[in-house]
Write a protein that holds these residues in place. Structure first.
Motif, PDB file in Angstrom:
ATOM      1  N   PRO A  14       0.791  -1.157   0.025  1.00  0.00           N
ATOM      2  CA  PRO A  14       0.090  -0.069  -0.074  1.00  0.00           C
ATOM      3  C   PRO A  14       0.808   1.235   0.047  1.00  0.00           C
ATOM      4  CG  PRO A  14       0.054  -0.731   2.266  1.00  0.00           C
ATOM      5  CD  PRO A  14       0.997  -1.814   1.198  1.00  0.00           C
ATOM      6  N   ASN A  15       2.060   1.342  -0.299  1.00  0.00           N
ATOM      7  CA  ASN A  15       3.064   2.172  -0.046  1.00  0.00           C
ATOM      8  C   ASN A  15       2.879   3.196  -1.257  1.00  0.00           C
ATOM      9  OD1 ASN A  15       3.825   1.327   2.483  1.00  0.00           O
ATOM     10  ND2 ASN A  15       5.249   0.001   1.540  1.00  0.00           N
ATOM     11  N   ILE A  16       2.363   2.906  -2.189  1.00  0.00           N
ATOM     12  CA  ILE A  16       2.267   3.651  -3.716  1.00  0.00           C
ATOM     13  C   ILE A  16       1.082   4.132  -4.013  1.00  0.00           C
ATOM     14  CG2 ILE A  16       4.033   2.277  -4.573  1.00  0.00           C
ATOM     15  CD1 ILE A  16       2.344   0.951  -6.273  1.00  0.00           C
ATOM     16  N   GLN A  17       0.904   5.030  -4.899  1.00  0.00           N
ATOM     17  CA  GLN A  17      -0.272   5.550  -5.302  1.00  0.00           C
ATOM     18  C   GLN A  17      -1.348   4.711  -5.619  1.00  0.00           C
ATOM     19  OE1 GLN A  17       0.248   7.952  -8.996  1.00  0.00           O
ATOM     20  NE2 GLN A  17      -1.972   8.541  -9.229  1.00  0.00           N
ATOM     21  N   LYS A  18      -2.659   4.911  -5.087  1.00  0.00           N
ATOM     22  CA  LYS A  18      -3.648   4.289  -5.222  1.00  0.00           C
ATOM     23  C   LYS A  18      -4.183   3.796  -6.547  1.00  0.00           C
ATOM     24  CE  LYS A  18      -6.668   4.648  -0.984  1.00  0.00           C
ATOM     25  NZ  LYS A  18      -5.797   5.748  -0.030  1.00  0.00           N
ATOM     26  N   GLY A  19      -4.421   2.466  -6.608  1.00  0.00           N
ATOM     27  CA  GLY A  19      -4.826   2.098  -7.835  1.00  0.00           C
ATOM     28  C   GLY A  19      -3.655   1.554  -8.870  1.00  0.00           C
ATOM     29  N   LEU A  20      -2.563   1.598  -8.484  1.00  0.00           N
ATOM     30  CA  LEU A  20      -1.344   1.215  -9.123  1.00  0.00           C
ATOM     31  C   LEU A  20      -1.022  -0.011  -8.625  1.00  0.00           C
ATOM     32  CD1 LEU A  20       1.321   4.103  -9.429  1.00  0.00           C
ATOM     33  CD2 LEU A  20      -0.378   3.515 -11.098  1.00  0.00           C
ATOM     34  N   ALA A  21      -0.279  -1.174  -9.169  1.00  0.00           N
ATOM     35  CA  ALA A  21       0.176  -2.252  -8.802  1.00  0.00           C
ATOM     36  C   ALA A  21       1.529  -2.277  -8.452  1.00  0.00           C
ATOM     37  CB  ALA A  21      -0.287  -3.478  -9.893  1.00  0.00           C
ATOM     38  N   PHE A  22       2.165  -1.318  -9.135  1.00  0.00           N
ATOM     39  CA  PHE A  22       3.765  -1.262  -9.021  1.00  0.00           C
ATOM     40  C   PHE A  22       3.975   0.112  -9.317  1.00  0.00           C
ATOM     41  CE2 PHE A  22       7.674  -1.596 -11.249  1.00  0.00           C
ATOM     42  CZ  PHE A  22       8.329  -2.427 -10.428  1.00  0.00           C
ATOM     43  N   ASP A  23       4.948   0.720  -8.889  1.00  0.00           N
ATOM     44  CA  ASP A  23       5.549   2.161  -9.023  1.00  0.00           C
ATOM     45  C   ASP A  23       6.964   2.009  -9.149  1.00  0.00           C
ATOM     46  OD1 ASP A  23       6.122   4.688  -9.097  1.00  0.00           O
ATOM     47  OD2 ASP A  23       5.408   5.363  -7.486  1.00  0.00           O
ATOM     48  N   ILE A  24       7.433   2.256 -10.507  1.00  0.00           N
ATOM     49  CA  ILE A  24       8.528   2.124 -10.951  1.00  0.00           C
ATOM     50  C   ILE A  24       9.359   3.234 -10.429  1.00  0.00           C
ATOM     51  CG2 ILE A  24       8.128   3.379 -13.328  1.00  0.00           C
ATOM     52  CD1 ILE A  24      10.365   1.624 -14.337  1.00  0.00           C
ATOM     53  N   GLY A  25       9.011   4.365  -9.964  1.00  0.00           N
ATOM     54  CA  GLY A  25       9.847   5.225  -9.638  1.00  0.00           C
ATOM     55  C   GLY A  25       9.961   5.449  -8.224  1.00  0.00           C
ATOM     56  N   SER A  26       9.555   4.525  -7.341  1.00  0.00           N
ATOM     57  CA  SER A  26       9.570   4.610  -5.930  1.00  0.00           C
ATOM     58  C   SER A  26      10.828   3.623  -5.240  1.00  0.00           C
ATOM     59  CB  SER A  26       8.374   4.067  -5.517  1.00  0.00           C
ATOM     60  OG  SER A  26       7.257   5.038  -5.603  1.00  0.00           O
ATOM     61  N   GLY A  27      10.993   3.624  -4.175  1.00  0.00           N
ATOM     62  CA  GLY A  27      11.730   2.782  -3.435  1.00  0.00           C
ATOM     63  C   GLY A  27      13.511   3.326  -3.473  1.00  0.00           C
ATOM     64  N   PRO A  28      14.030   2.388  -2.901  1.00  0.00           N
ATOM     65  CA  PRO A  28      15.610   2.986  -2.929  1.00  0.00           C
ATOM     66  C   PRO A  28      16.285   2.786  -4.194  1.00  0.00           C
ATOM     67  CG  PRO A  28      15.250   0.727  -1.707  1.00  0.00           C
ATOM     68  CD  PRO A  28      14.040   1.349  -2.056  1.00  0.00           C
ATOM     69  N   VAL A  29      15.773   1.778  -5.280  1.00  0.00           N
ATOM     70  CA  VAL A  29      16.441   1.727  -6.431  1.00  0.00           C
ATOM     71  C   VAL A  29      15.309   2.007  -7.577  1.00  0.00           C
ATOM     72  CG1 VAL A  29      17.455   0.245  -7.800  1.00  0.00           C
ATOM     73  CG2 VAL A  29      18.048  -0.035  -5.277  1.00  0.00           C
ATOM     74  N   PRO A  30      15.078   3.350  -7.691  1.00  0.00           N
ATOM     75  CA  PRO A  30      14.105   3.625  -8.828  1.00  0.00           C
ATOM     76  C   PRO A  30      14.524   3.315 -10.261  1.00  0.00           C
ATOM     77  CG  PRO A  30      15.158   5.466  -8.094  1.00  0.00           C
ATOM     78  CD  PRO A  30      15.603   4.609  -7.405  1.00  0.00           C
ATOM     79  N   GLY A  31      13.729   3.465 -11.099  1.00  0.00           N
ATOM     80  CA  GLY A  31      14.118   3.514 -12.609  1.00  0.00           C
ATOM     81  C   GLY A  31      13.974   1.789 -13.058  1.00  0.00           C
ATOM     82  N   GLU A  32      14.357   1.617 -14.306  1.00  0.00           N
ATOM     83  CA  GLU A  32      14.200   0.436 -14.871  1.00  0.00           C
ATOM     84  C   GLU A  32      15.293  -0.737 -14.360  1.00  0.00           C
ATOM     85  OE1 GLU A  32      13.889  -0.169 -19.190  1.00  0.00           O
ATOM     86  OE2 GLU A  32      13.876   1.863 -19.229  1.00  0.00           O
TER      87      GLU A  32
END
Lengths: 344, 335
Positions: free
Chosen positions: B36-54
């Motif tokens: 639940p730590n990301i924007q509501k409605g998203l299953a995954f947020d690529i730009g979050s967390g300690p290692v963002p991006g691809e």
């Protein structure tokens, strides 16, 4: 004792490269037709005979490969000069230029040094049409990580080339075909001038006041400087004093020289052969617009450039869309009659 | 050509290190990217967390990196791909600074300016690029520089089978062959160019066949096996050092993870990875070492503990390191 002789820009560039190759064994040049032919525009004339094909290298028509190889060789400590025959050909190798040559230093946190000179021919005026007549330096100045050099005469061309070769960063060096002094293309004679035999540098980011004047500032570079000087001579007969600022380099840009001149004259014309939209002319105009608290204008800023059309082939069409001596002079005359709005 | 015991142990240890590194990254990468730590409605947020991006991981492809790099010296140049960790580790790039780069930290290889697809370590002569097919031209340049400086150094460009359809591949092979450059072009055929199977993208089965077009040796390594890669690369590197020009090597390898982390992998049959893992090249090399009598349970455990410690220490170093000051974004455009 200096021994200056009158040289064409092509001779000056070739002399600069030759002197740096003598000074530094790490310098070498590669490109299409640069060896036996001496460069289509003469920038490497006579160098094969002096340095041999190990250091003056003809390449296959594989711009991605040899420009990428220049990047790779530079990372190892060599100092390559690569010639992209016409700037218009950048489309086949842009990835190696803007994604790699321009960015690797930054992405490495400054650890990777890429002393590459990428030189290329620009400009129209000889009816070579849309794929062989563009300037496009504005496009490369837009991309961070490339120094952009655009000389207007032989003296500057030599000093700027030596400076470019000694720079530890990627430098793109644009020579206008119509000022190279080629025996097979009309050129502006003001571009051939006295050039000392000895090696010397012209620092980047220092514009040259090509002519002093009190009424109008014309900011230009490359062949357009020669046109602006001819326009200025005409205007002088009418009592209009024109100051011509030759930028010499776009990156770094000598903002102060432009500001100083416009403060003095109160009128700015930017005359350019690159596309008008979203480019050099807008950039220079914005620099002044942002400083209207320090600068008092007597007339709105004017810009001349190639309007948003590809360069057409037919002579009357081409001459119409590329700013000429007459259109520069007319723009200045108009500015002398111009007014700026006063606050209500 | 059978590798020395020392080389074999290095290859085994390095493969274990790469595998543990990538598996650790697969987990760390997910931190902070899931509900639940990301924007509501998203299953995954690529730009979050300690290692963002691809994030492109190379688990399964270890034999290519170690089989080639086992022959390289510090002075030799390696240019890798958007999936670069195995090459970097095998070339000796410090794992802690590499990890810190992926965390975007000031202690990273590029002070946090490059990220995982853009790792630069001039000291260990390693670089890579996020652009498919971009590794080959600069490797030609490094090889040209070695030749000009009179050194017997070589340059290796790694690239995927997808990149073999790029113009840069053909331009670079022609240039290297023409100038007889000490370059080795190593194609990792992991069967998929992101999602497109090789049979759907490439007119021929083996990219090694393309070497014939440039009059250079082309070697196909049919098995994802460190010893087979080692043998092919050994000949190529020796030839290049002696002035014999470039070689093209294709290795049929296996990608155990998605093209990028978060890839739903709808393009490959369910169970394919399970099947591939049955031929895991690490245990098979381990078996070879045991047969040679240079590895036993005790040594194996010690190596694994060492590798685990190094990976843990590197991730810890990255986590503990400070971010660069935002204004540092303005530095390093030029030197």
């Amino acid at each position: 004792m200096t021994t200056a002789r009158k040289l064409t820009m092509a001779q000056a560039i070739s002399e600069a490269i030759g002197q740096e190759m003598e000074r530094d064994p790490k310098v070498f040049a590669m490109g299409e037709d640069i060896a036996r032919y001496g460069g289509i525009f003469g920038a490497t004339g006579g160098l094969l005979e002096r340095f041999g094909k190990e250091r003056i290298m003809d390449t296959p028509i594989s711009e991605s490969a040899f420009i990428g190889a220049a990047t790779g060789a530079a990372a190892e400590g060599m100092r390559p000069i690569a010639e992209l025959m016409f700037v218009d050909f950048f489309g086949v190798c842009m990835d190696q230029i803007y994604n790699h040559l321009a960015k690797n230093t930054y992405m490495s946190g400054g650890k990777v040094r890429l002393p590459v000179v990428l030189m290329t021919a620009i400009g129209g005026g000889y009816n070579d049409a849309a794929q062989h007549s563009q300037c496009l330096y504005g496009l490369f100045a837009h991309v961070p990580g490339l120094k952009i050099v655009v000389p207007s005469n032989a003296y500057d061309a030599k000093g700027l080339m030596i400076q470019a070769i000694r720079d530890d960063n990627p430098v793109m060096y644009f020579f206008h075909k119509g000022i190279m002094g080629l025996p097979w293309m009309a050129y502006y004679e003001g571009s051939s001038n006295e050039v000392p035999q000895e090696a010397y540098t012209v620092p980047f980011g220092q514009a040259r006041i090509a002519r002093e004047g009190k009424d109008v500032t014309i900011v230009a570079l490359s062949q357009m400087v020669q046109k602006a000087l001819l326009a200025a001579a005409e205007l002088e007969k009418e009592g209009i004093g024109t100051e011509v600022v030759d930028l010499r380099t776009l990156v770094p840009l000598d903002v102060e020289a432009v500001v100083r001149s416009v403060k003095k004259t109160g009128r700015l014309l930017v005359a350019d052969e690159d596309y008008l939209n979203f480019g050099l002319t807008g950039e220079i105009a914005a620099l002044i617009a942002e400083r209207l608290d320090q600068i008092s204008l007597k007339s709105p800023i004017r810009r001349l450039g190639v309007p948003g059309v590809p360069i057409p082939y037919s002579r009357p069409l081409e001459q119409f869309i590329i700013p000429q001596v007459k259109s520069i002079a007319d723009a200045c005359r108009g500015m002398m009659r111009g007014k700026v709005a006063q606050p209500a | 050509m059978e590798p020395s015991a020392e080389k074999l142990m290095w290859m085994y240890e390095t493969m274990l290190l790469i595998r543990e590194y990538e598996e650790t990254m697969a987990n760390v990468y997910l931190e902070g990217k899931l509900p639940p730590n990301i924007q509501k409605g998203l299953a995954f947020d690529i730009g979050s967390g300690p290692v963002p991006g691809e994030m492109h991981l190379a688990a399964g492809q270890e034999p290519v990196a170690v089989g080639v790099c086992a022959h390289l010296r510090k002075e030799d140049t390696v240019v890798g791909t958007h999936r670069p960790h195995h090459f970097a580790i095998a070339k000796g790039v410090p794992v802690d600074a590499m990890t810190a780069e992926m965390f975007g930290k000031a202690t990273g290889l590029g002070h946090g300016k490059g990220g995982h697809m853009h790792l630069f370590d001039p000291e260990h002569k390693f670089s890579c690029s996020g652009i498919v097919g971009a590794s080959l031209p600069p490797a030609c340049g490094a090889a040209l520089a070695a030749k000009k400086m009179g050194k017997d150094w070589v340059a290796v460009a790694f690239f995927g089978e997808g990149a073999a359809n790029q113009g840069t591949f053909h331009e670079a092979l022609n240039l290297a062959a023409l100038w007889s450059l000490p370059a080795i072009f190593v194609c990792e055929d992991n069967k998929y160019a992101i999602s497109v199977e090789k049979s759907e993208s490439t007119a021929i089965h083996s990219d090694a066949d393309r070497a014939a077009a440039y009059g250079i040796p082309g070697v196909a390594v049919a098995k994802n096996d460190a010893l087979e890669v080692y043998e092919a690369a050994g000949e190529a590197v020796a030839r290049a050092r002696k002035g014999g020009g470039p070689t093209l090597i294709e290795v049929k390898t296996d990608r155990y993870m998605g093209h990028f982390q978060g890839d739903a992998e709808v393009y490959r049959p369910k169970g394919e990875v399970g099947e591939l893992r049955k031929n895991d090249p690490i245990p098979s090399l381990g078996k070879h070492l045991r047969a040679r009598g240079i590895l036993d349970d005790g040594k194996d455990a010690a190596i694994r503990e060492k590798v685990h410690g190094l990976v843990q220490k590197s991730y810890e170093f990255a986590r503990q390191s400070a971010y660069p000051e935002p204004r540092e974004a303005l530095q390093h455009v030029f030197v």
